[in-house]
Write a protein that holds these residues in place. Structure first.
Motif, mmCIF file in Angstrom:
data_model
loop_
_atom_site.group_PDB
_atom_site.id
_atom_site.type_symbol
_atom_site.label_atom_id
_atom_site.label_comp_id
_atom_site.label_asym_id
_atom_site.label_seq_id
_atom_site.Cartn_x
_atom_site.Cartn_y
_atom_site.Cartn_z
ATOM 1 N N LYS A 244 57.623 10.613 86.636
ATOM 2 C CA LYS A 244 58.859 11.273 86.377
ATOM 3 C C LYS A 244 58.864 12.760 86.686
ATOM 4 N N LYS A 245 57.901 13.313 85.939
ATOM 5 C CA LYS A 245 57.797 14.755 86.112
ATOM 6 C C LYS A 245 57.679 15.177 87.569
ATOM 7 N N GLY A 246 56.780 14.248 88.383
ATOM 8 C CA GLY A 246 56.467 14.503 89.685
ATOM 9 C C GLY A 246 57.738 14.405 90.402
ATOM 10 N N PHE A 247 58.598 13.455 90.140
ATOM 11 C CA PHE A 247 59.792 13.372 90.732
ATOM 12 C C PHE A 247 60.847 14.543 90.772
ATOM 13 N N ALA A 248 60.696 15.135 89.392
ATOM 14 C CA ALA A 248 61.611 16.381 89.225
ATOM 15 C C ALA A 248 60.908 17.566 90.011
ATOM 16 N N ILE A 249 59.735 17.581 89.994
ATOM 17 C CA ILE A 249 59.266 18.632 90.842
ATOM 18 C C ILE A 249 59.403 18.514 92.185
ATOM 19 N N PHE A 250 59.513 17.285 92.692
ATOM 20 C CA PHE A 250 59.866 17.251 94.179
ATOM 21 C C PHE A 250 61.261 17.461 94.560
ATOM 22 N N LEU A 251 62.080 17.201 93.656
ATOM 23 C CA LEU A 251 63.537 17.503 93.970
ATOM 24 C C LEU A 251 63.820 18.866 93.574
ATOM 25 N N SER A 252 63.072 19.627 92.957
ATOM 26 C CA SER A 252 63.249 21.102 92.751
ATOM 27 C C SER A 252 62.672 21.945 94.045
ATOM 28 N N ILE A 253 61.611 21.441 94.677
ATOM 29 C CA ILE A 253 61.137 21.798 95.817
ATOM 30 C C ILE A 253 62.116 21.632 97.041
ATOM 31 N N VAL A 254 62.824 20.524 96.857
ATOM 32 C CA VAL A 254 63.875 20.261 98.011
ATOM 33 C C VAL A 254 65.004 21.157 97.934
ATOM 34 N N ALA A 255 65.395 21.349 96.533
ATOM 35 C CA ALA A 255 66.632 22.055 96.147
ATOM 36 C C ALA A 255 66.547 23.514 96.876
ATOM 37 N N ILE A 256 65.221 24.034 96.469
ATOM 38 C CA ILE A 256 64.870 25.517 96.749
ATOM 39 C C ILE A 256 64.961 25.661 98.460
ATOM 40 N N LYS A 257 64.391 24.544 98.876
ATOM 41 C CA LYS A 257 64.476 24.725 100.549
ATOM 42 C C LYS A 257 65.992 24.653 101.022
ATOM 43 N N MET A 258 66.494 23.818 100.643
ATOM 44 C CA MET A 258 68.180 23.627 100.847
ATOM 45 C C MET A 258 68.900 25.022 100.651
ATOM 46 N N ILE A 259 68.388 25.718 99.647
ATOM 47 C CA ILE A 259 69.253 26.817 99.029
ATOM 48 C C ILE A 259 68.964 28.139 100.172
ATOM 49 N N PHE A 260 67.770 28.305 100.246
ATOM 50 C CA PHE A 260 67.128 29.456 100.742
ATOM 51 C C PHE A 260 66.599 29.563 102.012
#
Length: 262
Positions: A244-260
């Protein structure tokens, strides 16, 4: 170079599909969008092509993921049946509405959604081991929401179904298995809706089937099928909290990529 990107994308999409029970669209859509813009696709159709192609790829990744989880008896088909019909209806309407939305609006919606899901997963990493009784009405509402959102964003539904099932007390492994199974009807119905709506559009790239770009579809599925089996094996070996923590980290990386970096 673009064909190599498709092959590597298949590795990531397949592994994520098996490991987390998601279709891989959170990686597929932004990557395809980058590729399609690089290839000179019209900005007005690039995001629709990325979403439609993503859904068609998820048909394959979800099929392989379901096979891998079913071999390990990791899918609760009773829960799947309760969500199935509302999910199909939501997916169909989501696909039809998405084709009428502007490209810029879709890109913003996708980015914001990934950010919200990432935050939610970071704040909710506890796995509730007590399974709660859940009404058919709640299953139906969530199913329709999963389908509608997935068709608009070109993803498999795991970003809602996994947190929802975990909240209702299902183990992470069971939540991932059900989510993988739900990705199949989402992707099939969603792909059909993008094919139908895209057939009416003029000026689509060569080798397109509606809003599905066949070269990207073929390139990704060449590698995704094999790696979906690997991801499914890993999901039954890793501890639930780490998953579950790995899933959260994965999503955060995608979020940063999409925004910046979009």
């Amino acid at each position: 170079m673009t064909y190599l990107i498709y092959l590597f994308l298949g590795v990531f999409a397949g592994t994520l599909s098996g490991l987390f029970g998601i279709g891989g669209g959170l990686v597929i859509v932004p990557t395809l969008l980058f590729c399609f813009k690089y290839l000179g696709f019209s900005p007005e159709i690039a995001i629709h092509m990325a979403i439609g192609t993503s859904l068609s790829i998820i048909v394959v990744t979800a099929t392989n993921s379901v096979y891998g989880h079913q071999k390990r008896k990791g899918i609760d088909w009773q829960v799947f049946k309760k969500i199935f019909f509302p999910l199909v209806i939501g997916t169909y309407f989501g696909g039809m509405i998405s084709s009428k939305l502007s490209a810029s609006f879709l890109e913003i919606v996708f980015s914001v959604y990934v950010v919200l899901v990432s935050i939610k997963m970071f704040l909710d990493v506890k796995v509730d081991k007590v399974q709660k009784e859940t009404s058919l009405i709640l299953y139906s509402f969530v199913g329709a929401l999963i389908g509608f959102k997935s068709a608009i964003l070109g993803i498999g539904g795991g970003t809602i179904s996994i947190p929802f099932l975990s909240w209702r007390g299902f183990s992470m492994k069971k939540a991932v298995g059900v989510s993988a199974a739900l990705g199949l009807p989402i992707s099939i119905v969603g792909s059909i809706s993008y094919i139908v709506s895209g057939l009416k559009v003029q000026g689509l790239p060569e080798h397109s089937l509606g809003y599905i770009y066949l070269p990207a579809f073929i390139g990704v599925i060449i590698t995704s099928s094999f790696f979906a089996h690997i991801g499914a094996k890993l999901s039954h070996r890793l501890p639930q909290q780490k998953m579950k923590k790995g899933f959260a980290i994965f999503l955060s990386i995608v979020a940063i990529k999409m925004i910046f970096f979009s």
